[in-house]
Each structure stands twice: as C-alpha cells, then as structure tokens.
Design a protein around this motif. Structure first.
Motif, mmCIF file in Angstrom:
data_model
loop_
_atom_site.group_PDB
_atom_site.id
_atom_site.type_symbol
_atom_site.label_atom_id
_atom_site.label_comp_id
_atom_site.label_asym_id
_atom_site.label_seq_id
_atom_site.Cartn_x
_atom_site.Cartn_y
_atom_site.Cartn_z
ATOM 1 N N GLY A 1 0.775 -1.230 0.000
ATOM 2 C CA GLY A 1 0.000 0.000 0.000
ATOM 3 C C GLY A 1 0.803 1.274 0.000
ATOM 4 O O GLY A 1 0.265 2.345 0.322
ATOM 5 N N LEU A 2 2.053 1.222 -0.392
ATOM 6 C CA LEU A 2 2.865 2.438 -0.360
ATOM 7 C C LEU A 2 2.348 3.503 -1.329
ATOM 8 O O LEU A 2 2.344 4.690 -1.008
ATOM 9 C CB LEU A 2 4.326 2.093 -0.651
ATOM 10 C CG LEU A 2 5.021 1.436 0.552
ATOM 11 C CD1 LEU A 2 6.160 0.541 0.100
ATOM 12 C CD2 LEU A 2 5.513 2.489 1.528
ATOM 13 N N ALA A 3 1.864 3.097 -2.489
ATOM 14 C CA ALA A 3 1.299 4.074 -3.425
ATOM 15 C C ALA A 3 0.004 4.660 -2.885
ATOM 16 O O ALA A 3 -0.311 5.834 -3.131
ATOM 17 C CB ALA A 3 1.054 3.418 -4.786
ATOM 18 N N VAL A 4 -0.732 3.857 -2.142
ATOM 19 C CA VAL A 4 -1.966 4.328 -1.531
ATOM 20 C C VAL A 4 -1.644 5.333 -0.426
ATOM 21 O O VAL A 4 -2.284 6.388 -0.303
ATOM 22 C CB VAL A 4 -2.765 3.137 -0.972
ATOM 23 C CG1 VAL A 4 -4.019 3.602 -0.251
ATOM 24 C CG2 VAL A 4 -3.124 2.164 -2.104
ATOM 25 N N MET B 1 -2.655 1.883 4.714
ATOM 26 C CA MET B 1 -1.433 1.080 4.620
ATOM 27 C C MET B 1 -1.342 0.057 5.749
ATOM 28 O O MET B 1 -0.834 -1.055 5.547
ATOM 29 C CB MET B 1 -0.195 1.966 4.601
ATOM 30 C CG MET B 1 1.051 1.123 4.377
ATOM 31 S SD MET B 1 2.443 2.011 3.744
ATOM 32 C CE MET B 1 3.665 0.676 3.755
ATOM 33 N N GLN B 2 -1.810 0.390 6.933
ATOM 34 C CA GLN B 2 -1.823 -0.594 8.020
ATOM 35 C C GLN B 2 -2.712 -1.773 7.668
ATOM 36 O O GLN B 2 -2.375 -2.931 7.944
ATOM 37 C CB GLN B 2 -2.306 0.068 9.312
ATOM 38 C CG GLN B 2 -1.291 0.988 9.958
ATOM 39 C CD GLN B 2 -1.847 1.655 11.203
ATOM 40 O OE1 GLN B 2 -2.889 2.298 11.171
ATOM 41 N NE2 GLN B 2 -1.158 1.495 12.316
ATOM 42 N N GLY C 1 -1.185 -5.432 6.923
ATOM 43 C CA GLY C 1 -1.651 -6.523 7.762
ATOM 44 C C GLY C 1 -2.099 -7.721 6.943
ATOM 45 O O GLY C 1 -1.789 -8.875 7.271
ATOM 46 N N ILE C 2 -2.818 -7.457 5.855
ATOM 47 C CA ILE C 2 -3.258 -8.535 4.967
ATOM 48 C C ILE C 2 -2.059 -9.199 4.300
ATOM 49 O O ILE C 2 -1.984 -10.434 4.218
ATOM 50 C CB ILE C 2 -4.236 -7.985 3.918
ATOM 51 C CG1 ILE C 2 -5.558 -7.585 4.586
ATOM 52 C CG2 ILE C 2 -4.479 -8.999 2.803
ATOM 53 C CD1 ILE C 2 -6.497 -6.812 3.685
ATOM 54 N N ALA C 3 -1.126 -8.398 3.801
ATOM 55 C CA ALA C 3 0.063 -8.958 3.151
ATOM 56 C C ALA C 3 0.868 -9.816 4.117
ATOM 57 O O ALA C 3 1.383 -10.887 3.755
ATOM 58 C CB ALA C 3 0.935 -7.841 2.588
ATOM 59 N N ALA D 1 -4.709 -5.140 11.487
ATOM 60 C CA ALA D 1 -3.938 -4.011 10.956
ATOM 61 C C ALA D 1 -2.544 -4.005 11.568
ATOM 62 O O ALA D 1 -2.383 -4.184 12.776
ATOM 63 C CB ALA D 1 -4.651 -2.697 11.254
ATOM 64 N N LEU D 2 -1.547 -3.832 10.714
ATOM 65 C CA LEU D 2 -0.174 -3.819 11.198
ATOM 66 C C LEU D 2 0.118 -2.500 11.913
ATOM 67 O O LEU D 2 -0.430 -1.455 11.564
ATOM 68 C CB LEU D 2 0.786 -4.005 10.030
ATOM 69 C CG LEU D 2 2.092 -4.739 10.347
ATOM 70 C CD1 LEU D 2 1.824 -6.184 10.715
ATOM 71 C CD2 LEU D 2 3.032 -4.676 9.162
#
Length: 288
Positions: free
Chosen positions: A50-53, A104-105, A109-111, A273-274
């Motif tokens: 999610g860095l682009a997000v 991104m969290q 977390g999903i990844a 969530a991370l």
C-alpha cells in the motif's frame, strides 16, 4: 487492477469522509506556512503493502507534499524500519496522516498474514487465494495486498466468473433435473471463455459435477482424508480447490492432500492491521 485512477478514487473518498469540510484542528492550530518532515516507521515486523496508496493520501490533500518511498510493496521489514519519508506543508501532512496510515496498516496486515499462509504451504502444489469476504469499497486494495503477500486472487466479483454454490444447485435442481443436466443447460448459455466452478460438500457429488464439464470443483469443509479422496476422484479433470475451516494450524495438512488451490477468507476478513506510525516534526515559520 490497482491502477493510479483506482487508488485516487478510493483515497479521495476516504479523505472526503474524514475531512468533509476541512481539518478544523490543523486549520486553527497549525500556521499556514509551517512545514514538517515525517517518517513512516514500522512498530513491528511485517510485509509492506500500500505504499502508493499511502502516498496518494498526501498528494491528494496537498500537491506540495512529497513522499519518498524507501521499500517496495511485498518486501519484508523489521521493527524500526523507516518505510517512507513525507515532506511538505504541515497542515496537509497532519490532515492526510490518518487516512494514509489506516489504509497502509490494513493492506500491510493482509500482506503479512498472507505471507504466513504462503510459507506454511511451501513445497506443495497448493496456491493460497483470497475470497470475496472483503471490506466493501476496499476490495481492490485488499486483493492487491494478498498479491503483495505472495498469495493469489480468486474471482474479483460476481461478474467475472461463475461459482455455483449449494444454494444455486438447490434452485437449479428443484424441478427434478439432475445436477449434471442442470449444469450443462446453464453452461450452454455462457461464453466459451467463462470459467465455471462448482461447490460440493460430499464426495458423491463430484462425479455428476465433473460430467457436466466444469473447470474447478470446490471441496467445501472436507476433512483431510476426504480431500485426498476428492483429489483422487477428480484426477486432474478439473482444478481441485479446498475451502472452509482453513487456519494457519490446518493449512499445511490441507495442502498435503494434493489440492491445487486453498481459498482462505481469513486473509481479508480477519487480518489485523499492522502497527505502523508516522513520526512527525513540525517546523515553525522563521521569525522576522
């Protein structure tokens, strides 16, 4: 699927929800010309997604903000790792902070959870895939996060592939037609490119479903022993998918039955969530 246009649409909706009439706190308490630098820091180990997000949250809030990404999506990281640096007008950074972090969290977390499942089935033929048990409005982000974790995607929506589940079969055969006949009749209306998957929950359903010429059979809530029997009955005539009761504790045993695919709803509906943080420093405007 996660194009810049899609990212902007999802992030813009999130920003509008969070600050529909602007950020009252930042407007009142942060000088208009204050600038800041913030670091996106991992509080725990994980896999980036999610860095682009994350970057879009700041760009859409204030184009003067720059985000420097220091890690790639799909890369593992340790606690304390700086994942990105944000520079620019402080008001905009503070306004976008929560949305950028939230998304991104969630994705990381999903990844991270997906990577754990993928590691559990290493050296088997099984691939880990997600399901449609996603957060409404965030499916495209969550599906990307599964890919960043090394997993794969199931059908994206009801529109792009056929999955005939037990309730569909109950309606289809209510008039007395056999499962095979009912499936063949319905399949004759589909384009030849359409993938057809059928769910079964008993071994004796497999042969009638195979006789219809389907592409994938989902073995739903089968024990490992019955999964082995099911794989043997399918014998390569269709893709064998296992679903139901899949956890980190059970996924290895399921993979070792020889199934081709294991679908795991928990990847998206139960991922935690991370813990990521944005460590920020506000620069006051120069006096005089």
């Amino acid at each position: 699927m996660l194009t810049p246009a899609v990212i902007d649409r999802v992030v813009a909706a999130a920003l509008a929800e969070d600050a529909p009439w602007g950020d009252l706190t930042s407007s009142a308490f942060i000088p208009d010309d204050a600038t800041a630098r913030a670091e996106l820091v991992a509080r725990e180990a994980g896999v980036a997604s999610g860095l682009a997000v994350f970057a879009a949250a700041f760009r859409l809030t204030d184009p003067a903000i720059t985000v420097t990404v220091l890690i790639e999506d799909g890369a593992p990281f340790a606690p304390g790792t700086v994942l990105a640096v944000v520079d620019g007008p402080a008001r905009g950074i503070l306004t976008a902070e929560r949305i950028g972090l939230n998304l991104m969290q969630r994705m990381s977390g999903i990844a991270t959870l997906t990577a754990r499942y993928v590691a559990e089935v290493a050296h088997t033929r099984a691939r880990i895939v997600d399901t449609r048990k996603t957060t409404p409005g965030l499916r495209v982000l969550e599906r990307q996060a599964v890919r960043d974790g090394g997993g794969h995607n199931h059908r994206f929506s009801l529109s792009d592939a056929v999955m005939v589940k037990d309730n569909h079969l109950a309606v289809l055969t209510a008039g007395g037609a056999s499962v095979t006949e009912a499936l063949r009749t319905a399949m004759s209306t589909l384009p030849h490119t359409t993938h057809v998957e059928v769910e079964v929950d008993r071994l004796d359903q497999i042969e009638p479903v195979l006789a219809a010429g389907v592409d994938t059979i989902m073995l739903d809530n089968f024990s490992p022993d019955d999964l082995r029997r099911g794989v043997a009955l399918i014998a390569g005539r269709a893709v064998a998918e296992a679903s139901g009761g899949v956890t980190l504790e059970t996924v290895r045993a399921i993979a070792e039955t020889g199934v081709d695919v294991i679908s795991v709803g928990a990847l998206t509906h139960s991922a935690r969530a991370l813990d990521l943080g944005l460590d920020i420093r506000i620069s006051a405007p120069d006096a005089g």
